[in-house]
Design a protein around this motif. Structure first.
Motif, short mmCIF file in Angstrom:
data_model
loop_
_atom_site.label_atom_id
_atom_site.label_comp_id
_atom_site.label_asym_id
_atom_site.label_seq_id
_atom_site.Cartn_x
_atom_site.Cartn_y
_atom_site.Cartn_z
N SER A 125 7.87 7.21 4.24
CA SER A 125 7.17 6.68 3.46
C SER A 125 6.94 5.13 2.85
CB SER A 125 6.68 7.91 2.19
OG SER A 125 6.86 9.07 2.63
N LEU A 151 2.40 3.35 -3.36
CA LEU A 151 1.65 4.33 -2.82
C LEU A 151 0.37 4.23 -4.51
CD1 LEU A 151 4.93 5.98 -4.00
CD2 LEU A 151 3.53 6.89 -2.45
N GLU A 165 0.59 9.59 -6.93
CA GLU A 165 2.01 9.68 -5.48
C GLU A 165 2.89 9.23 -5.67
OE1 GLU A 165 -1.86 9.38 -2.26
OE2 GLU A 165 -0.30 7.37 -2.33
N HIS A 179 7.13 9.07 -4.07
CA HIS A 179 7.42 10.16 -2.75
C HIS A 179 8.17 11.47 -2.67
CE1 HIS A 179 7.69 5.67 -1.25
NE2 HIS A 179 8.10 5.64 -2.79
#
Length: 253
Positions: free
Chosen positions: A58, A245, A249, A251
């Motif tokens: 990510s 992100l 949002e 991780h």
């Protein structure tokens, strides 16, 4: 590899979920393994490094270091162990840390970790992961000689491993090396092959990576850029938001 380890089947299933982009489900399965006192030390270590890899995919390389460090701490005895899974867990942690440091731009630390891992016993899977990150190290640091040599070694290792998923990622890294080397034709060819195969296998994170590569080297009508954006949205809904992100949002924890 051989050997009995409690939780190994569940860990392998979590890896499959992550490869398909079901990151939230994978993290839940991994957390269950870590919390279960019956899970072997090797598998707990593998669970930590696998969770770290999901965070790293990510874009959370700095955050992933905690999980990979924990994986190494648990499996450090695997450096000299006859237990193949414990050795593999140790290697996974080291290679993961090398990838984490590469992602934050600490090329020296990354290379030291790769060199240390290269001196350890490795099975086919961990040897391939080491070669992948070595190639990525060459790409990010600008040393295309290292990148090309590691990509060639990865191709040999992937062929011997005979795993479609590992072969796909190996081909995608080779396409990235070709792009960096100025061989656009090979990059497009390899990127398209990876994109199509990832779609057939349902490996959305790799399909997204292929789409982003193609959007850069084969912009055309914007097909691949649009696909990358769509895949990003799907992956975010599955618990794998990709850097940078968007508002709200974060991780995976």
């Amino acid at each position: 590899m051989t050997g009995e380890h409690a939780g190994l089947t569940q860990w392998q299933r979590a890896v499959e979920l992550g490869a398909q982009g079901w990151a939230a489900a994978a993290r839940t399965a991994l957390a269950t393994l870590v919390a279960d006192p019956r899970t072997s030390t090797a598998v707990v270590s593998l669970a930590h490094s696998t969770r770290a890899s999901l965070i790293r995919q990510s874009g959370g390389h700095a955050a992933a270091r905690a999980g990979d460090g924990r994986a190494c701490a648990l499996a450090v005895v695997g450096a000299d162990s006859d237990d193949e899974w414990l050795s593999a867990a140790w290697m996974d942690g080291l290679v993961g840390l090398a990838a984490d440091n590469l992602g934050i731009g600490d090329f020296a630390a990354s290379r030291r970790l790769l060199d240390r891992a290269a001196g350890c016993r490795a099975d086919a899977r961990t040897a391939l992961r080491l070669s992948w990150v070595r190639s990525e190290w060459g790409l990010y640091s600008g040393d295309l000689t290292v990148a090309r040599a590691a990509a060639a070694r990865s191709a040999d290792l992937a062929e011997a491993l005979d795993s479609p998923r590992h072969g796909l990622k190996t081909g995608l890294i080779a396409a990235a090396v070709a792009a960096a080397s100025g061989d656009t034709e090979a990059a497009v060819r390899g990127g398209r092959a990876a994109y199509d195969q990832a779609g057939e296998l349902g490996l959305l994170p790799l399909r997204w990576a292929a789409a982003t590569l193609l959007a850069g080297v084969d912009p055309g009508t914007g097909e691949y850029a649009a696909s990358a954006a769509e895949l990003r949205s799907v992956l975010a809904r599955r618990g794998m938001p990709l850097a940078p992100l968007r508002p709200g949002e974060r991780h995976g924890r």
